[in-house]
Design an enzyme around this catalytic site. Structure first.
Site, PDB file in Angstrom:
ATOM      1  N   TRP A 152       0.833  -1.210   0.000  1.00  0.00           N
ATOM      2  CA  TRP A 152       0.000   0.000   0.000  1.00  0.00           C
ATOM      3  C   TRP A 152       0.867   1.260   0.000  1.00  0.00           C
ATOM      4  O   TRP A 152       0.574   2.237  -0.668  1.00  0.00           O
ATOM      5  CB  TRP A 152      -0.894  -0.034   1.253  1.00  0.00           C
ATOM      6  CG  TRP A 152      -1.793   1.131   1.443  1.00  0.00           C
ATOM      7  CD1 TRP A 152      -2.354   1.910   0.470  1.00  0.00           C
ATOM      8  CD2 TRP A 152      -2.256   1.655   2.684  1.00  0.00           C
ATOM      9  NE1 TRP A 152      -3.151   2.868   1.039  1.00  0.00           N
ATOM     10  CE2 TRP A 152      -3.099   2.731   2.402  1.00  0.00           C
ATOM     11  CE3 TRP A 152      -2.045   1.294   4.026  1.00  0.00           C
ATOM     12  CZ2 TRP A 152      -3.732   3.468   3.405  1.00  0.00           C
ATOM     13  CZ3 TRP A 152      -2.678   2.024   5.012  1.00  0.00           C
ATOM     14  CH2 TRP A 152      -3.507   3.102   4.701  1.00  0.00           C
ATOM     15  N   ARG A 153       1.960   1.211   0.762  1.00  0.00           N
ATOM     16  CA  ARG A 153       2.785   2.414   0.926  1.00  0.00           C
ATOM     17  C   ARG A 153       3.989   2.431  -0.011  1.00  0.00           C
ATOM     18  O   ARG A 153       4.874   3.267   0.125  1.00  0.00           O
ATOM     19  CB  ARG A 153       3.263   2.493   2.384  1.00  0.00           C
ATOM     20  CG  ARG A 153       2.117   2.553   3.379  1.00  0.00           C
ATOM     21  CD  ARG A 153       2.618   2.437   4.808  1.00  0.00           C
ATOM     22  NE  ARG A 153       1.535   2.189   5.752  1.00  0.00           N
ATOM     23  CZ  ARG A 153       0.826   3.152   6.363  1.00  0.00           C
ATOM     24  NH1 ARG A 153       1.081   4.407   6.135  1.00  0.00           N
ATOM     25  NH2 ARG A 153      -0.129   2.835   7.211  1.00  0.00           N
TER      26      ARG A 153
ATOM     27  N   TYR B 186      -3.699   0.989  -5.277  1.00  0.00           N
ATOM     28  CA  TYR B 186      -2.522   1.497  -4.561  1.00  0.00           C
ATOM     29  C   TYR B 186      -1.685   2.383  -5.490  1.00  0.00           C
ATOM     30  O   TYR B 186      -1.271   1.960  -6.559  1.00  0.00           O
ATOM     31  CB  TYR B 186      -1.662   0.355  -3.997  1.00  0.00           C
ATOM     32  CG  TYR B 186      -2.335  -0.423  -2.865  1.00  0.00           C
ATOM     33  CD1 TYR B 186      -3.527   0.023  -2.288  1.00  0.00           C
ATOM     34  CD2 TYR B 186      -1.784  -1.597  -2.378  1.00  0.00           C
ATOM     35  CE1 TYR B 186      -4.144  -0.676  -1.266  1.00  0.00           C
ATOM     36  CE2 TYR B 186      -2.393  -2.309  -1.349  1.00  0.00           C
ATOM     37  CZ  TYR B 186      -3.584  -1.845  -0.810  1.00  0.00           C
ATOM     38  OH  TYR B 186      -4.194  -2.551   0.207  1.00  0.00           O
TER      39      TYR B 186
ATOM     40  N   GLY C 299      -1.237   0.944  11.456  1.00  0.00           N
ATOM     41  CA  GLY C 299      -0.646   1.947  10.563  1.00  0.00           C
ATOM     42  C   GLY C 299       0.594   2.602  11.168  1.00  0.00           C
ATOM     43  O   GLY C 299       1.000   3.682  10.739  1.00  0.00           O
TER      44      GLY C 299
END
Ligand code: NAP
Length: 304
Positions: A28-29, A61, A219
């Site tokens: 995702w990051r 993403y 997170g």
């Protein structure tokens, strides 16, 4: 004090016939972290060498960044195309069904296009685990099931999962599906324990679904707690972490993994040393009393 069972290094991915490592790695990051294909290649190899085989991405993403929709899949696809052997070492999981600004679209036409687009970007002929990213309330589960069954029949997708579905949404979809769902991906961490008590984990155990935990460190808030609740959970984890000589984040991952549902945390860090460190979570031993002490801190109130 009775110890909870040791975590196996690999386990079946539902009834897919595939196996997953005890932890997964999430992308995702990835795009936000500004890594190019060469850096992603190095990172992916470090992740694999550490023993993580389940790679989790999604077509959305990268949407908020300069690369836009599909950017995370595309950079991974570049890496996979450069080394065919790499693709075979990975259990490749992706997701679709979010279509900004709709926000969700799981109509037959769109999902078929989305799956084909993911295959093109990932430069592969098959997705090992294709997950419905979030439920589209406007698609009848029978229609969604037909699209998903067709995707498996075509060989484009090897197995199916859902994410952010309620228990009844999972039931409704499974009712119409010819294939068994093999995975569900809820948000679950010591800072988000709803699914421990709302039936999702019980449903997964009953149906043989592998539980993939998204944001297993809240997170990153477990490493840097801000409010009184987060600080109380961190303190409860620290008691175990200090006693066992591990970090708080490793304790947080292993707390999830000690649940009998066999939760597979999807590690979200894009820093090689943090991904490698996360693997230590496999060897942490919890006693019942320690596990429940963290759970009580997480719920914010005593158990009955
Ligand atoms: P996470 O592991 O809870 O959080 C990762 C974040 O924590 C990163 O920003 C990381 O920064 C930071 N962090 C700070 N200290 C850390 C430490 N000591 N160790 C590790 N990380 C630390 O996971 P996430 O990134 O929120 O989510 C993980 C994966 O879940 C995603 O990649 C995606 O695959 C999946 N996901 C799915 C959904 C869904 O709807 N299905 C939603 C969100 C996420 P550094 O990178 O700097 O280490």
């Amino acid at each position: 004090m009775s110890a909870l069972p040791v975590i196996p290094a690999s386990r079946p991915l539902g009834q897919s016939g595939l196996k997953t490592s005890a932890l997964g790695w999430g992308m995702w990051r990835l795009v936000d972290s500004g890594l190019d294909a060469a850096a992603v290649d190095r990172l992916a190899r470090t992740v694999l060498d550490a023993g993580i085989t389940l790679f989790d991405t999604a077509d959305i993403y990268g949407f908020d960044g300069s690369g836009g929709f599909g950017a995370a899949e595309a950079v991974l696809g570049e890496v996979l195309a450069a080394d065919a052997g790499l693709r075979d070492r990975i259990v490749l999981a992706t997701k679709g069904g979010i279509r900004p600004p709709a926000p969700y679209d799981q109509s037959v036409k769109y999902l078929n296009e989305a799956i084909d687009a993911s295959l093109r970007r990932l430069q592969t002929d098959r997705i090992d685990l294709w997950q419905v990213h979030r439920p589209d309330i406007l698609t009848h589960p029978q229609e969604l099931a037909r699209t998903l069954d067709d995707a498996v029949a075509s060989g484009k997708v090897r197995s199916l999962g859902v994410s952010n579905f309620t228990c009844s949404q999972i039931d409704a979809l499974q009712h119409f599906l010819g294939h068994k769902l093999v995975a569900t991906q809820p948000e679950v961490s010591v800072l988000r324990t709803d699914c421990v008590e709302n039936g999702e984990l019980d449903q997964a155990m009953k149906g043989g679904l592998t539980v993939l935990a998204w944001s297993p460190l809240g997170g990153g808030r477990i490493a840097a707690p801000e409010n009184p609740h987060e600080k109380a959970v961190a303190a409860a984890l620290d008691l175990v972490a200090n006693a066992q000589g591990i970090s708080r984040t490793v304790a947080a991952l292993s707390w999830l993994m000690a649940h009998p549902a066999g939760i597979v945390p999807i590690v979200g860090s894009q820093k090689p040393e943090r991904v490698v460190e996360a693997m230590a979570a496999q060897s942490v031993q919890w006693t019942r009393q320690q596990w429940y002490a963290v759970f009580v801190a997480a719920r914010g109130e005593a158990l009955p």
